[in-house]
Scaffold this motif. Structure first.
Motif, PDB file in Angstrom:
ATOM      1  N   VAL A  45      43.986  62.082  48.366  1.00 19.28           N
ATOM      2  CA  VAL A  45      43.554  60.765  48.833  1.00 19.28           C
ATOM      3  C   VAL A  45      42.724  60.995  50.082  1.00 19.28           C
ATOM      4  O   VAL A  45      43.175  61.661  51.005  1.00 19.28           O
ATOM      5  N   HIS A  46      41.519  60.462  50.086  1.00 16.88           N
ATOM      6  CA  HIS A  46      40.700  60.636  51.288  1.00 16.88           C
ATOM      7  C   HIS A  46      39.941  59.357  51.576  1.00 16.88           C
ATOM      8  O   HIS A  46      39.099  58.927  50.794  1.00 16.88           O
ATOM      9  N   ASP A  47      40.281  58.761  52.687  1.00 18.36           N
ATOM     10  CA  ASP A  47      39.568  57.601  53.203  1.00 18.36           C
ATOM     11  C   ASP A  47      38.959  58.040  54.523  1.00 18.36           C
ATOM     12  O   ASP A  47      39.677  58.287  55.489  1.00 18.36           O
ATOM     13  N   PRO A  48      37.623  58.159  54.595  1.00 18.29           N
ATOM     14  CA  PRO A  48      36.997  58.665  55.811  1.00 18.29           C
ATOM     15  C   PRO A  48      37.222  57.781  57.038  1.00 18.29           C
ATOM     16  O   PRO A  48      36.989  58.206  58.157  1.00 18.29           O
ATOM     17  N   LYS A  49      37.724  56.577  56.848  1.00 20.03           N
ATOM     18  CA  LYS A  49      37.980  55.686  57.985  1.00 20.03           C
ATOM     19  C   LYS A  49      39.469  55.592  58.321  1.00 20.03           C
ATOM     20  O   LYS A  49      39.861  54.809  59.171  1.00 20.03           O
ATOM     21  N   ALA A  50      40.281  56.378  57.655  1.00 22.55           N
ATOM     22  CA  ALA A  50      41.727  56.307  57.867  1.00 22.55           C
ATOM     23  C   ALA A  50      42.124  56.948  59.192  1.00 22.55           C
ATOM     24  O   ALA A  50      41.389  57.741  59.773  1.00 22.55           O
ATOM     25  N   SER A  51      43.292  56.574  59.649  1.00 20.05           N
ATOM     26  CA  SER A  51      43.878  57.197  60.831  1.00 20.05           C
ATOM     27  C   SER A  51      45.389  57.257  60.632  1.00 20.05           C
ATOM     28  O   SER A  51      45.951  56.526  59.829  1.00 20.05           O
ATOM     29  N   ILE A  52      46.006  58.148  61.358  1.00 16.32           N
ATOM     30  CA  ILE A  52      47.453  58.319  61.301  1.00 16.32           C
ATOM     31  C   ILE A  52      48.031  57.910  62.654  1.00 16.32           C
ATOM     32  O   ILE A  52      47.637  58.443  63.684  1.00 16.32           O
ATOM     33  N   ASN A  53      48.960  56.959  62.621  1.00 14.75           N
ATOM     34  CA  ASN A  53      49.600  56.496  63.844  1.00 14.75           C
ATOM     35  C   ASN A  53      50.697  57.478  64.242  1.00 14.75           C
ATOM     36  O   ASN A  53      51.639  57.690  63.484  1.00 14.75           O
ATOM     37  N   THR A  54      50.559  58.071  65.419  1.00  8.76           N
ATOM     38  CA  THR A  54      51.540  59.027  65.925  1.00  8.76           C
ATOM     39  C   THR A  54      52.215  58.487  67.184  1.00  8.76           C
ATOM     40  O   THR A  54      52.580  59.244  68.073  1.00  8.76           O
ATOM     41  N   GLY A  55      52.384  57.182  67.232  1.00 10.40           N
ATOM     42  CA  GLY A  55      52.986  56.546  68.401  1.00 10.40           C
ATOM     43  C   GLY A  55      54.410  57.007  68.665  1.00 10.40           C
ATOM     44  O   GLY A  55      55.128  57.427  67.752  1.00 10.40           O
ATOM     45  N   ASN A  56      54.812  56.912  69.914  1.00 12.80           N
ATOM     46  CA  ASN A  56      56.136  57.360  70.345  1.00 12.80           C
ATOM     47  C   ASN A  56      57.272  56.717  69.561  1.00 12.80           C
ATOM     48  O   ASN A  56      58.317  57.328  69.374  1.00 12.80           O
ATOM     49  N   ASN A  57      57.093  55.472  69.136  1.00 10.67           N
ATOM     50  CA  ASN A  57      58.170  54.740  68.463  1.00 10.67           C
ATOM     51  C   ASN A  57      58.166  54.888  66.943  1.00 10.67           C
ATOM     52  O   ASN A  57      58.976  54.278  66.261  1.00 10.67           O
ATOM     53  N   VAL A  59      60.076  59.902  61.983  1.00 11.55           N
ATOM     54  CA  VAL A  59      59.611  60.969  61.103  1.00 11.55           C
ATOM     55  C   VAL A  59      59.405  60.404  59.700  1.00 11.55           C
ATOM     56  O   VAL A  59      58.423  60.719  59.025  1.00 11.55           O
ATOM     57  N   THR A  60      60.308  59.534  59.260  1.00  8.72           N
ATOM     58  CA  THR A  60      60.188  58.911  57.939  1.00  8.72           C
ATOM     59  C   THR A  60      58.896  58.111  57.820  1.00  8.72           C
ATOM     60  O   THR A  60      58.189  58.209  56.811  1.00  8.72           O
ATOM     61  N   GLU A  61      58.570  57.336  58.838  1.00  9.62           N
ATOM     62  CA  GLU A  61      57.333  56.541  58.817  1.00  9.62           C
ATOM     63  C   GLU A  61      56.101  57.436  58.802  1.00  9.62           C
ATOM     64  O   GLU A  61      55.145  57.177  58.070  1.00  9.62           O
ATOM     65  N   LEU A  62      56.129  58.492  59.598  1.00 15.09           N
ATOM     66  CA  LEU A  62      55.006  59.430  59.643  1.00 15.09           C
ATOM     67  C   LEU A  62      54.809  60.095  58.284  1.00 15.09           C
ATOM     68  O   LEU A  62      53.688  60.193  57.784  1.00 15.09           O
ATOM     69  N   THR A  63      55.909  60.508  57.671  1.00 16.31           N
ATOM     70  CA  THR A  63      55.857  61.131  56.349  1.00 16.31           C
ATOM     71  C   THR A  63      55.255  60.176  55.324  1.00 16.31           C
ATOM     72  O   THR A  63      54.405  60.574  54.514  1.00 16.31           O
ATOM     73  N   SER A  64      55.659  58.935  55.355  1.00 18.41           N
ATOM     74  CA  SER A  64      55.126  57.916  54.432  1.00 18.41           C
ATOM     75  C   SER A  64      53.628  57.712  54.640  1.00 18.41           C
ATOM     76  O   SER A  64      52.880  57.568  53.670  1.00 18.41           O
ATOM     77  N   ASP A  65      53.185  57.696  55.887  1.00 19.85           N
ATOM     78  CA  ASP A  65      51.757  57.529  56.184  1.00 19.85           C
ATOM     79  C   ASP A  65      50.929  58.676  55.605  1.00 19.85           C
ATOM     80  O   ASP A  65      49.878  58.447  55.020  1.00 19.85           O
ATOM     81  N   GLY A 121      47.729  61.694  50.523  1.00 22.81           N
ATOM     82  CA  GLY A 121      48.240  62.232  49.261  1.00 22.81           C
ATOM     83  C   GLY A 121      48.928  63.571  49.402  1.00 22.81           C
ATOM     84  O   GLY A 121      48.978  64.356  48.456  1.00 22.81           O
ATOM     85  N   VAL A 122      49.458  63.846  50.596  1.00 25.52           N
ATOM     86  CA  VAL A 122      50.168  65.096  50.830  1.00 25.52           C
ATOM     87  C   VAL A 122      51.551  64.795  51.384  1.00 25.52           C
ATOM     88  O   VAL A 122      51.809  63.733  51.932  1.00 25.52           O
ATOM     89  N   SER A 123      52.424  65.766  51.223  1.00 26.79           N
ATOM     90  CA  SER A 123      53.753  65.677  51.804  1.00 26.79           C
ATOM     91  C   SER A 123      53.728  66.492  53.095  1.00 26.79           C
ATOM     92  O   SER A 123      53.041  67.516  53.173  1.00 26.79           O
ATOM     93  N   ILE A 124      54.436  66.016  54.096  1.00 32.82           N
ATOM     94  CA  ILE A 124      54.539  66.806  55.335  1.00 32.82           C
ATOM     95  C   ILE A 124      55.992  67.143  55.598  1.00 32.82           C
ATOM     96  O   ILE A 124      56.904  66.473  55.116  1.00 32.82           O
ATOM     97  N   GLN A 125      56.159  68.188  56.355  1.00 30.32           N
ATOM     98  CA  GLN A 125      57.479  68.596  56.820  1.00 30.32           C
ATOM     99  C   GLN A 125      57.374  68.697  58.337  1.00 30.32           C
ATOM    100  O   GLN A 125      56.525  69.426  58.852  1.00 30.32           O
ATOM    101  N   VAL A 126      58.183  67.924  59.037  1.00 26.13           N
ATOM    102  CA  VAL A 126      58.168  67.954  60.493  1.00 26.13           C
ATOM    103  C   VAL A 126      59.276  68.883  60.955  1.00 26.13           C
ATOM    104  O   VAL A 126      60.405  68.809  60.467  1.00 26.13           O
TER     105      VAL A 126
END
Length: 130
Positions: free
Chosen positions: A60-72, A75-81, A87-92
């Motif tokens: 999945v590639h949206d050239p205008k996308a961003s990932i929210n890495t806010g303090n609040n 990990v679950t929310e970041l993984t979902s984003d 379109g990738v899975s992450i491991q924190v």
């Protein structure tokens, strides 16, 4: 890689290593690794993606996308984003002295809490070696 406030702006010319570096610059005691996702069931494969992979080559590639890495954010929310926007899975993982422990049980903790806990544990480990 452009970081604006709490958002990491994605760009088709960047590679995963730059995304990882931008995240670790914000949270020095956390790191992310990227894994392929099985298209049939949506689950992560054991295949780790090469850090030189361009973001434009991800499922999945949206050239205008961003990932929210806010303090609040958790990990679950970041993984979902990452799954929804790239379109990738992450491991924190959280630093514990000189090793990295995969975060599994505390996925509901915020990124700020994870980073603070890792910093505290790492500082205790340094003191214990004196």
């Amino acid at each position: 890689m452009e970081v604006e406030n709490e958002e990491i702006k994605l760009n088709e010319y960047h590679v995963l290593a730059e995304l990882q570096a931008a995240f670790t610059a914000r949270y020095p005691f956390l790191k992310i690794d990227f894994f392929e996702v099985d298209k049939m069931n949506g689950l992560a494969k054991p295949t780790q993606l090469d850090y030189n992979t361009k973001l434009s080559r991800l499922p999945v590639h949206d050239p205008k996308a961003s990932i929210n890495t806010g303090n609040n954010r958790t990990v679950t929310e970041l993984t979902s984003d990452f799954f929804a926007k790239m379109g990738v899975s992450i491991q924190v993982s959280r630093k514990s002295g000189k090793i990295w422990n995969v975060i599994t049980v505390t996925e509901s903790w915020t990124l700020k809490t994870q980073n603070s806990a890792a910093e505290f544990i790492s500082s205790l480990m340094k003191l214990s070696h004196i």
